[in-house]
Design an enzyme around this catalytic site. Structure first.
Site: not given
Length: 187
Positions: A9-11, A14
């Site tokens: 996941v990017s952050t 998330q």
């Protein structure tokens, strides 16, 4: 032949739960996961690629979790195929261990590149049209207002940048520097 999963996941906000559950359901023996933007170095992906052996399958929830761009994705796929590793995307329903899966991967890659090119084309056309109507692009030019004049005056009186910030209620030092005259002090 082992199924190895990769989830990303990017952050930090998330959640990986959905991807991890799907990878487990797909029968992955080992799963590498990370909270990283696709732009930053993905150490867990590098570890997963290093771990994979000929005949293994790298399983991802979706191809966009694997590559940061089409070029990056194709490079990773190429690297894995050279090692004799197949890739399976659960959500995209593609498995490159089959001939039809390889074909589908190339078709989707071509469509993704085509879509990106269309977006770039439309963006450039919109920008040109706006400029033709007199719209200025980019960051607005700094106007020398009263605060900028006050900044210069206080600087000429040898006040420090911190003192100028405090006196004029400017939050950022860089803003103070932007407001200062371009010529060196005393000339």
């Amino acid at each position: 032949m082992a199924k190895i999963g990769y989830a990303r996941v990017s952050t930090k906000d998330q959640n990986l739960d959905l991807q991890l559950a799907e990878l487990e359901k797909a029968g992955c023996e080992k799963v590498y996961s990370e909270h990283k933007s696709g732009i930053k170095a993905r150490l867990e992906l590098a570890e997963a690629i290093k771990y994979l052996r000929k005949g293994d399958i790298l399983v991802v929830y979706k191809f966009d979790r694997l590559g940061r761009s089409l070029r990056d994705l194709l490079n990773i796929i190429s690297e894995l195929h050279e090692k004799g590793v197949s890739i399976q995307s659960l959500k995209d329903n593609i498995d490159t261990s089959s001939t039809s899966g390889k074909l589908m991967m190339h078709i989707f890659a071509s469509l993704a590149e085509f879509e990106r090119d269309l977006i770039v084309e439309r963006t450039q056309a919109g920008r040109k049209a706006a400029m033709a109507k007199g719209k200025k692009m980019g960051r607005p030019k700094l106007k020398r207002n009263k605060k900028a004049k006050a900044t210069a005056m206080l600087y000429e009186k040898n006040l420090s940048i911190d003192q100028i910030q405090e006196q004029l209620g400017i939050r950022s030092k860089s803003t103070v520097y932007i407001m200062l005259p371009r010529k060196p002090k005393g000339l």
